[in-house]
Design an enzyme around this catalytic site. Structure first.
Site, mmCIF file in Angstrom:
data_model
loop_
_atom_site.group_PDB
_atom_site.id
_atom_site.type_symbol
_atom_site.label_atom_id
_atom_site.label_comp_id
_atom_site.label_asym_id
_atom_site.label_seq_id
_atom_site.Cartn_x
_atom_site.Cartn_y
_atom_site.Cartn_z
ATOM 1 N N TRP A 153 -7.424 -5.014 5.934
ATOM 2 C CA TRP A 153 -7.265 -4.823 4.494
ATOM 3 C C TRP A 153 -8.442 -4.035 3.933
ATOM 4 C CZ3 TRP A 153 -3.052 -5.912 6.022
ATOM 5 C CH2 TRP A 153 -2.333 -7.093 5.940
ATOM 6 N N ASN A 208 1.050 -3.445 2.153
ATOM 7 C CA ASN A 208 1.433 -4.352 3.230
ATOM 8 C C ASN A 208 2.750 -5.055 2.918
ATOM 9 O OD1 ASN A 208 1.150 -6.191 5.554
ATOM 10 N ND2 ASN A 208 0.731 -7.737 3.995
ATOM 11 N N GLU A 209 3.735 -4.856 3.786
ATOM 12 C CA GLU A 209 5.028 -5.555 3.745
ATOM 13 C C GLU A 209 5.721 -5.472 2.383
ATOM 14 O OE1 GLU A 209 4.433 -8.706 7.382
ATOM 15 O OE2 GLU A 209 4.279 -9.507 5.346
ATOM 16 N N TYR A 266 8.787 -11.086 13.328
ATOM 17 C CA TYR A 266 8.562 -12.525 13.267
ATOM 18 C C TYR A 266 9.900 -13.259 13.369
ATOM 19 C CZ TYR A 266 3.837 -11.336 11.871
ATOM 20 O OH TYR A 266 2.563 -10.831 11.846
ATOM 21 N N GLU A 281 2.878 -5.393 13.586
ATOM 22 C CA GLU A 281 2.596 -6.829 13.620
ATOM 23 C C GLU A 281 3.600 -7.516 14.528
ATOM 24 O OE1 GLU A 281 2.184 -9.129 10.070
ATOM 25 O OE2 GLU A 281 1.165 -7.535 8.943
ATOM 26 N N TRP A 340 -0.755 -9.828 15.842
ATOM 27 C CA TRP A 340 -1.338 -10.602 14.734
ATOM 28 C C TRP A 340 -1.711 -11.965 15.295
ATOM 29 C CZ3 TRP A 340 -1.909 -9.321 9.479
ATOM 30 C CH2 TRP A 340 -2.337 -10.361 8.666
#
Length: 399
Positions: free
Chosen positions: A88, A203-204, A279, A318, A360
């Site tokens: 970040w 991010n995302e 994920y 990720e 991650w």
């Protein structure tokens, strides 16, 4: 780790006895990572990425007394031949902000980020730097909207981040400040530093208020153009998880749509490579492990195919295996990493667009307060570290 992997690892150490102990070289100041068709490249050679996420680097480097954790992390990553870290470059509001209010910056936090970039260079690690969070952690788009509300804007949704002129102005100003920052250690402006591989817009990102995808598409068009007008040296990616729009929703977990579109978003001029996150244990918790693994393989393959169509490299930005997963063991994590790494390697070896992966996440020793279930402490994870090293070594032979 299964016996065949151990035998391969031993064989590599016999054939390349110096590869494990030889430190990764720092790179020169002149050479930026670029794309060549569907491949990453550096100094005229294909570059294959094996690396990690460590969102916390700037946060920890804020305090000079804890910067050793950043140094140790890069040392360990270099030991296992990793070459990219994603982190970040934002902290908006809160107790340890980079930006405490629009246009107001914390110099100590910025010096922490200076240190991160300087240390990454020493250990031959390139950085992917994300500029804002979709989620509330470290401020995110919610904080930007709150700042605008405090200044009289009548906003009702965090998704106003993507449309409100004042909020977009705040974001653009932050982009300019970060990109033109001159590192107090290296004396090089961030936009001129080849240590940075790429910027990431957000991010995302998700925009549930407009599932047609038009709102987010317009935002990407505007912000990609703005960032590239300041920095034409570096690559740029969006930060997508990989979700498709309505016309291809069957490939998304449970066919959900999130207001983003892997195809059209990545067609924007100025977006240099594609990304996905993975994920399945979070997105598809009702499936068996076998079914989740099958879905993950399909998720990667459809994005490989579409990245080839887009003529851009793909980065699995990720992935991980949580210790909170029912029945978790380190061996299962190692096996999962091996499967993902195998898919990446086979694609790269055949000339495909999958240019690498970032798991991650890495944590340093003594950072248990940052545990999220996905943490890998390299010094305490010998079998996982060997899996990572094997991937680094075999990818390096393709360059």
């Amino acid at each position: 780790m299964n016996n065949s992997i151990i035998l391969i690892f031993v064989a590599i150490l016999i054939i390349f006895p110096n590869e494990f102990s030889k430190p990764t070289r720092a790179f020169s100041n002149n050479n930026f990572v670029y794309t060549d068709g569907t491949h990453f490249a550096l100094n005229g050679k294909s570059l294959y990425i094996n690396g990690f996420n460590a969102y916390w680097l700037m946060y920890i480097a804020y305090d000079p007394s804890t910067r050793i954790k950043v140094t140790n992390t890069f040392q360990q990553a270099s030991k296992y031949k990793m070459n990219v870290a994603r982190t970040w470059a934002f902290s908006h509001g809160g107790s340890r902000p980079l930006q405490s209010a629009p246009g107001v910056y914390n110099e100590q936090m910025f010096q922490g980020l200076d240190f991160v970039i300087s240390e990454a260079k020493k250990y031959g690690i390139h950085l992917i730097m994300s500029l804002v969070n979709n989620w509330d952690a470290f401020g995110g788009k919610k904080q930007y909207v709150e700042w605008a509300v405090q200044r009289g804007q009548k906003l009702t949704s965090d998704d106003d981040f993507f449309t409100n002129p004042m909020v977009k102005g705040f974001y653009k100003n932050n982009v300019k400040v970060v990109l033109t920052r001159v590192n107090t250690i290296t004396k090089v402006a961030y936009k001129d530093d080849p240590t940075i591989l790429s910027w990431e817009l957000i991010n995302e990102p998700r925009c549930p208020s407009d599932l047609s995808g038009k709102t987010f598409q317009n935002w990407v068009l505007e912000m990609a153009g703005y960032l590239k007008s300041i920095d034409s040296n570096h690559l740029l990616e969006i930060g997508l998880e990989g979700f498709y729009g309505n016309d291809m929703r069957q490939y998304n977990p449970n066919s959900y749509i999130f207001g983003t579109n892997f195809i059209s978003n990545n067609q924007v001029q100025g977006i240099d490579f594609t990304t996905i996150h993975m994920y399945p244990n979070q997105w598809l918790p009702g499936l068996t492990q076998e079914a989740q693994d099958k879905w993950a393989s399909q998720w990667i393959q459809v994005h490989i195919d579409d990245s080839k169509m887009l003529k851009k490299p793909l980065l699995i930005a990720e992935f991980g295996k949580s210790t909170k997963t029912p029945g978790y063991t380190v061996a299962k994590r190692d096996n999962y990493f091996e499967k993902i790494y195998g898919t990446i390697f086979n694609c790269a070896k055949s000339g495909g667009p999958c240019g690498g992966g970032l798991f991650w996440q890495v944590l340093g020793q003594g950072m248990s307060s940052f545990d999220d279930g996905y943490q890998v402490v390299l010094q305490e994870s010998p079998s996982t570290s060997r899996v990572i090293l094997l991937q680094s070594l075999r990818l390096s032979k393709l360059s």
